[in-house]
Scaffold this motif. Structure first.
Motif, PDB file in Angstrom:
ATOM      1  N   LYS A 157      46.326  72.536 -32.378  1.00 38.14           N
ATOM      2  CA  LYS A 157      44.934  72.867 -32.642  1.00 38.14           C
ATOM      3  C   LYS A 157      44.391  72.159 -33.882  1.00 38.14           C
ATOM      4  CE  LYS A 157      44.811  75.655 -29.162  1.00 38.14           C
ATOM      5  NZ  LYS A 157      44.101  75.226 -27.930  1.00 38.14           N
ATOM      6  N   LYS A 158      45.275  71.560 -34.685  1.00 35.33           N
ATOM      7  CA  LYS A 158      44.808  70.848 -35.880  1.00 35.33           C
ATOM      8  C   LYS A 158      44.216  69.483 -35.533  1.00 35.33           C
ATOM      9  CE  LYS A 158      48.787  71.229 -38.012  1.00 35.33           C
ATOM     10  NZ  LYS A 158      49.480  72.156 -37.115  1.00 35.33           N
ATOM     11  N   ILE A 159      44.514  68.967 -34.340  1.00 39.72           N
ATOM     12  CA  ILE A 159      43.957  67.687 -33.924  1.00 39.72           C
ATOM     13  C   ILE A 159      42.520  67.921 -33.450  1.00 39.72           C
ATOM     14  CG2 ILE A 159      44.107  65.788 -32.277  1.00 39.72           C
ATOM     15  CD1 ILE A 159      47.126  66.179 -32.229  1.00 39.72           C
ATOM     16  N   THR A 160      41.554  67.334 -34.159  1.00 44.82           N
ATOM     17  CA  THR A 160      40.142  67.560 -33.854  1.00 44.82           C
ATOM     18  C   THR A 160      39.508  66.423 -33.049  1.00 44.82           C
ATOM     19  OG1 THR A 160      39.485  66.569 -35.967  1.00 44.82           O
ATOM     20  CG2 THR A 160      39.840  68.958 -35.931  1.00 44.82           C
ATOM     21  N   ALA A 161      40.192  65.283 -32.942  1.00 49.18           N
ATOM     22  CA  ALA A 161      39.659  64.165 -32.158  1.00 49.18           C
ATOM     23  C   ALA A 161      40.761  63.127 -31.981  1.00 49.18           C
ATOM     24  CB  ALA A 161      38.439  63.528 -32.833  1.00 49.18           C
ATOM     25  N   ILE A 162      40.613  62.300 -30.959  1.00 52.92           N
ATOM     26  CA  ILE A 162      41.518  61.171 -30.721  1.00 52.92           C
ATOM     27  C   ILE A 162      40.666  59.915 -30.612  1.00 52.92           C
ATOM     28  CG2 ILE A 162      43.028  60.072 -29.018  1.00 52.92           C
ATOM     29  CD1 ILE A 162      44.229  62.738 -28.405  1.00 52.92           C
ATOM     30  N   GLY A 163      41.123  58.847 -31.252  1.00 47.41           N
ATOM     31  CA  GLY A 163      40.375  57.597 -31.213  1.00 47.41           C
ATOM     32  C   GLY A 163      41.306  56.402 -31.135  1.00 47.41           C
ATOM     33  N   ASN A 181      36.802  69.260 -28.335  1.00 49.98           N
ATOM     34  CA  ASN A 181      36.171  70.142 -27.346  1.00 49.98           C
ATOM     35  C   ASN A 181      35.966  69.455 -25.994  1.00 49.98           C
ATOM     36  OD1 ASN A 181      34.022  68.443 -27.895  1.00 49.98           O
ATOM     37  ND2 ASN A 181      32.734  70.024 -28.824  1.00 49.98           N
ATOM     38  N   GLN A 182      36.272  68.146 -25.919  1.00 48.72           N
ATOM     39  CA  GLN A 182      36.198  67.434 -24.645  1.00 48.72           C
ATOM     40  C   GLN A 182      37.585  67.114 -24.089  1.00 48.72           C
ATOM     41  OE1 GLN A 182      33.632  64.006 -24.958  1.00 48.72           O
ATOM     42  NE2 GLN A 182      31.939  65.189 -25.785  1.00 48.72           N
ATOM     43  N   PHE A 183      38.660  67.487 -24.807  1.00 47.88           N
ATOM     44  CA  PHE A 183      40.012  67.200 -24.324  1.00 47.88           C
ATOM     45  C   PHE A 183      40.272  67.770 -22.929  1.00 47.88           C
ATOM     46  CE2 PHE A 183      42.230  66.679 -28.729  1.00 47.88           C
ATOM     47  CZ  PHE A 183      41.471  65.542 -28.952  1.00 47.88           C
ATOM     48  N   PRO A 184      39.925  69.053 -22.667  1.00 52.06           N
ATOM     49  CA  PRO A 184      40.271  69.621 -21.355  1.00 52.06           C
ATOM     50  C   PRO A 184      39.604  68.902 -20.188  1.00 52.06           C
ATOM     51  CG  PRO A 184      39.684  71.353 -22.920  1.00 52.06           C
ATOM     52  CD  PRO A 184      39.278  70.046 -23.532  1.00 52.06           C
ATOM     53  N   GLU A 185      38.520  68.176 -20.462  1.00 48.49           N
ATOM     54  CA  GLU A 185      37.773  67.531 -19.385  1.00 48.49           C
ATOM     55  C   GLU A 185      37.760  66.012 -19.525  1.00 48.49           C
ATOM     56  OE1 GLU A 185      33.867  69.470 -19.407  1.00 48.49           O
ATOM     57  OE2 GLU A 185      34.830  70.938 -20.689  1.00 48.49           O
ATOM     58  N   ALA A 186      38.499  65.464 -20.496  1.00 53.10           N
ATOM     59  CA  ALA A 186      38.361  64.054 -20.840  1.00 53.10           C
ATOM     60  C   ALA A 186      38.757  63.114 -19.712  1.00 53.10           C
ATOM     61  CB  ALA A 186      39.177  63.723 -22.084  1.00 53.10           C
TER      62      ALA A 186
END
Length: 294
Positions: A157-163, A181-186
């Motif tokens: 949960k500490k990961i807030t974004a991936i780039g 907040n877009q991980f589950p649907e990315a």
């Protein structure tokens, strides 16, 4: 695409954004990085199938935000003619296209030009990169690794974004990032459905903290937040059994701050142009898993 600029070391970064002072879990990051590396090779096989590609880890340490990989190619890769050239650096345009194809969902909005920013690419280079990206990102093999990466990342949960991007210095951060907040649907949030449907519903089970309840037996909007993610979201409470027990004081919970809840959510989305957007009052809590009822 065969030219490599002087000083270019052939590197590409997978970046994990975290809140200030937080460190990403090494095991989660490593597992996600494996899917990213496998996705890069899958993307390379789509855009340049005549060559062999290898992805080598250059630098990463526990808690590191940047995982740096070096991408090299050797070819031609033919059944009769084995590798006849030494491993060579992959040009920046091809390297970046491969990285974006694994991290950025297909037809993501804003456009690819936004992700590139003003990084010195010419219009010709941008056109070439866009063509490579579109070819690689739509491949089923690339989609599979992208989906697997975004299924792993929410475990921390500490990961807030991936780039991803071509690293430039110690404190560099990529422009191209997907928020948590877009991980589950990315793997499909921005993709057009083959049947051109205009609406769809996406189920989720979330661990949340209750911010604002509506203490009445009626479908009203409640406010929640997810630990480690900025901001809050609203969802209409539609669990009739939970609301009925709430009306009878049958919920096994006392009124206090930061009440943890596990909810089954349904998100209704509408296709607006080429982009899926959450419909008005499109989030609904269809089941409260915890706290339990009597």
């Amino acid at each position: 695409m065969d030219e490599v600029a002087d000083g270019d070391n052939g590197e590409l970064s997978l970046y994990f954004a975290t809140e200030m002072g937080e460190l990403a879990d090494l095991e989660v990051a490593a597992t996600a990085a494996i899917q990213w590396a496998q996705g890069l090779r899958a993307a390379a096989a789509v855009v340049d199938p005549t060559c062999l590609y290898r992805v080598s880890l250059v630098a990463a340490k526990p808690g590191s935000s940047n995982w740096i990989a070096k991408i090299e190619r050797s070819g031609p890769n033919q059944a009769v003619k084995r590798v006849v050239e030494g491993w060579k650096k992959v040009p920046a345009i091809l390297r970046l296209a491969m990285g974006l194809a694994v991290v950025i969902p297909t037809t993501a909005k804003p456009t690819l030009d936004y992700w590139l920013g003003d990084d010195g690419f010419t219009e010709t280079q941008k056109r070439e990169l866009r063509e490579l990206f579109e070819k690689a990102s739509g491949a089923e093999t690339v989609k599979a690794h992208r989906k697997a990466m975004y299924q792993v990342a929410p475990r921390d949960k500490k990961i807030t974004a991936i780039g991803t991007g071509i690293p430039e210095g110690e404190n560099w951060k990529p422009r191209a990032t997907i928020p948590a907040n877009q991980f589950p649907e990315a793997d499909g949030l921005f993709e057009l459905e083959e049947d051109k449907q205009k609406e769809r519903t996406i189920p989720q089970v979330l661990e949340v903290v209750l911010v604002t309840p509506r203490l009445e037996n009626a479908p009203r909007s409640w406010t929640f937040r997810q630990e480690g993610l900025p901001g809050t979201f609203n969802a209409v409470m539609r669990d009739k059994r939970f609301l009925a027990e709430l009306d009878k004081s049958g919920i096994r919970e006392r009124l206090r701050a930061n009440i943890p809840m596990t909810i089954r959510l349904e998100i209704k989305q509408q296709l607006v142009g080429d982009e899926w957007k959450v419909a008005r009052q499109g989030r609904s809590v269809v089941e409260v898993i915890s706290p339990s009822v009597d």
